[in-house]
Design an enzyme around this catalytic site. Structure first.
Site, PDB file in Angstrom:
ATOM      1  CG  MET A  30     -37.280  37.216  28.567  1.00 45.95           C
ATOM      2  SD  MET A  30     -37.035  37.288  30.476  1.00 45.95           S
ATOM      3  CE  MET A  30     -38.497  38.031  30.885  1.00 45.95           C
ATOM      4  N   GLY A  31     -39.292  35.109  24.952  1.00 47.32           N
ATOM      5  CA  GLY A  31     -40.274  34.233  24.327  1.00 47.32           C
ATOM      6  C   GLY A  31     -41.820  34.423  24.715  1.00 47.32           C
ATOM      7  CG  LEU A  33     -42.016  34.842  20.307  1.00 44.97           C
ATOM      8  CD1 LEU A  33     -41.470  34.757  18.801  1.00 44.97           C
ATOM      9  CD2 LEU A  33     -41.155  35.910  20.938  1.00 44.97           C
ATOM     10  N   GLY A  36     -46.699  41.979  20.103  1.00 44.77           N
ATOM     11  CA  GLY A  36     -45.719  43.388  20.595  1.00 44.77           C
ATOM     12  C   GLY A  36     -44.398  42.684  20.050  1.00 44.77           C
ATOM     13  CG  HIS A  37     -42.487  39.506  21.952  1.00 45.90           C
ATOM     14  ND1 HIS A  37     -43.431  38.673  22.454  1.00 45.90           N
ATOM     15  CD2 HIS A  37     -41.488  39.815  22.765  1.00 45.90           C
ATOM     16  CE1 HIS A  37     -43.087  38.680  23.886  1.00 45.90           C
ATOM     17  NE2 HIS A  37     -41.952  39.099  23.705  1.00 45.90           N
ATOM     18  CD  GLN A  61     -34.413  39.500  32.277  1.00 41.53           C
ATOM     19  OE1 GLN A  61     -33.542  39.533  31.432  1.00 41.53           O
ATOM     20  NE2 GLN A  61     -35.628  40.224  32.200  1.00 41.53           N
ATOM     21  N   GLY A 147     -38.846  47.376  22.544  1.00 39.85           N
ATOM     22  CA  GLY A 147     -40.258  47.953  22.651  1.00 39.85           C
ATOM     23  C   GLY A 147     -40.427  48.982  23.700  1.00 39.85           C
ATOM     24  CG  ASP A 150     -40.457  45.814  28.869  1.00 36.08           C
ATOM     25  OD1 ASP A 150     -40.595  45.598  29.807  1.00 36.08           O
ATOM     26  OD2 ASP A 150     -40.902  45.572  27.715  1.00 36.08           O
ATOM     27  CB  SER A 186     -45.029  36.935  28.283  1.00 32.03           C
ATOM     28  OG  SER A 186     -44.475  36.937  26.844  1.00 32.03           O
TER      29      SER A 186
HETATM   30  P1  AMP Z   1     -39.882  40.298  26.653  1.00 29.60           P
HETATM   31  O1  AMP Z   1     -39.985  39.067  25.897  1.00 29.60           O
HETATM   32  O2  AMP Z   1     -40.790  40.531  27.617  1.00 29.60           O
HETATM   33  O3  AMP Z   1     -38.298  40.496  27.417  1.00 29.60           O
HETATM   34  O4  AMP Z   1     -39.713  41.337  25.687  1.00 29.60           O
HETATM   35  C1  AMP Z   1     -38.924  41.363  24.386  1.00 29.60           C
HETATM   36  C2  AMP Z   1     -39.042  42.507  23.848  1.00 29.60           C
HETATM   37  O5  AMP Z   1     -40.235  42.909  23.258  1.00 29.60           O
HETATM   38  C3  AMP Z   1     -38.587  43.940  24.525  1.00 29.60           C
HETATM   39  O6  AMP Z   1     -37.972  44.827  23.729  1.00 29.60           O
HETATM   40  C4  AMP Z   1     -40.070  44.218  24.970  1.00 29.60           C
HETATM   41  O7  AMP Z   1     -40.176  45.784  25.230  1.00 29.60           O
HETATM   42  C5  AMP Z   1     -40.785  44.196  23.761  1.00 29.60           C
HETATM   43  N1  AMP Z   1     -42.196  44.122  24.065  1.00 29.60           N
HETATM   44  C6  AMP Z   1     -42.800  43.246  25.018  1.00 29.60           C
HETATM   45  N2  AMP Z   1     -44.119  43.621  24.853  1.00 29.60           N
HETATM   46  C7  AMP Z   1     -44.293  44.582  24.020  1.00 29.60           C
HETATM   47  C8  AMP Z   1     -45.336  45.307  23.546  1.00 29.60           C
HETATM   48  N3  AMP Z   1     -46.744  45.005  24.068  1.00 29.60           N
HETATM   49  N4  AMP Z   1     -45.102  45.995  22.415  1.00 29.60           N
HETATM   50  C9  AMP Z   1     -44.155  46.453  21.843  1.00 29.60           C
HETATM   51  N5  AMP Z   1     -42.993  45.852  22.309  1.00 29.60           N
HETATM   52  C10 AMP Z   1     -42.992  45.094  23.419  1.00 29.60           C
END
Ligand code: AMP
Length: 281
Positions: A30-31, A33, A36-37, A61, A147, A150, A186
């Site tokens: 979802m950007g 970044l 983690g991303h 969502q 990741g 989640d 984020s």
């Molecule tokens: P999001 O942008 O929050 O939807 O996350 C996109 C992807 O990045 C998902 O697969 C998350 O599980 C992963 N992600 C988010 N935060 C972390 C983190 N701290 N460590 C590893 N992966 C992450």
């Protein structure tokens, strides 16, 4: 690095990529970044010939009253960060491209979505599985990267991939943390300085769970109680849930045994943070 907004343009570019027999790695996000991303982008880069990152804040969502409007967005910064990691293509469609008027099809995974975050955020995982199924259809990746942060989302999506016979390899990579242990998110940007300091208690509570379990405690109730009392020491923390479940199916556990997922969701003001650890007992 190309930045593409239209489904038709994405298909054209990826059609050429596929014709050359290149292996496509895909990281949906979802950007806004962070590391983690970027850890996922790096893995995709290492294991594929062509790397696609999607940046789409998926309205379906988010529940009513959740943070869809306020969710942090900075496409320019995201493009720089992704490009520096060797991303080949950013797909960042406008909402109307993903959900044109009259849109009517949804993907739903049962059972796994009824506990933890699914129980507290009705419709959340239906939105996640729907958008990710659409993105998988659009990108047709060979490998996808998610990741552990989640954990429930990863498990639900993996189940969707299996049940719908999607032909791709699914990778779940470790949670990346700040120096004090707070899982990168984020949403951390919303925290006040005091909330940010207090939020380190979440990982401390997970570590305390690990310490107790490694020390021989087998009652889930006792471990949860210790976690709750630690978290309660943070004045602005408001617990949504602290749970210990079977890692494979997310069913509740009373006596700890086998692969356990210790998971929590805690609000600091309006910001809801989640975190978890996996333990083999
Ligand atoms: P999001 O942008 O929050 O939807 O996350 C996109 C992807 O990045 C998902 O697969 C998350 O599980 C992963 N992600 C988010 N935060 C972390 C983190 N701290 N460590 C590893 N992966 C992450």
């Amino acid at each position: 690095m190309q930045v593409i907004e239209r489904n038709s343009d994405l298909r054209t570019v990826l059609g050429e990529v596929k014709k050359k027999g290149l292996r496509v790695g895909f990281v949906p996000t979802m950007g806004f970044l962070h590391e983690g991303h970027l850890s996922l982008v790096r893995a995709a880069r290492q294991e594929n010939d062509f790397v696609v990152v999607s940046i789409f804040v998926n309205p379906i969502q988010f529940g009513a009253g959740e943070d869809y409007q306020d969710y942090p967005r900075d496409l320019e910064r995201d493009c720089k960060l992704a490009s520096a990691e060797g991303c080949d293509l950013i797909f960042s469609p406008p909402v109307i491209e993903m959900y044109p008027p009259g849109y009517a099809t949804f993907v739903e995974v049962e059972n796994l979505t009824e506990t933890l975050c699914g129980a507290r955020r009705p419709g959340h995982f239906r939105g996640v599985t729907t958008v990710v199924a659409k993105l998988f259809n659009l990108v047709a990746p060979d490998q996808v990267y998610f990741g552990q942060k989640d954990a429930q989302q990863a498990l639900v999506l993996k189940k969707m991939v299996t049940d719908l016979n999607m032909d791709l390899q699914f990778h779940i990579l470790p949670t990346i943390r700040e120096d004090d242990g707070l899982a990168m998110s984020s949403r951390n940007k919303y925290l006040s300085p005091r909330q940010r300091r207090e939020a380190a208690v979440l990982y401390r509570s997970l570590q305390e769970a690990e310490r107790l379990i490694q020390g021989g405690v087998r009652s889930a109730q006792d471990v949860k109680a210790a976690m709750v009392s630690l978290i309660a020491g943070a004045e602005e923390a408001e617990i949504d849930y602290v749970e210990i479940v079977q890692a494979a199916n997310l069913l509740p556990l009373e006596r700890l045994q086998g692969a356990c997922l210790v998971a929590l969701a805690v609000r600091f003001g309006k910001t809801r943070l989640i975190d978890n650890i996996l333990l083999e007992v």
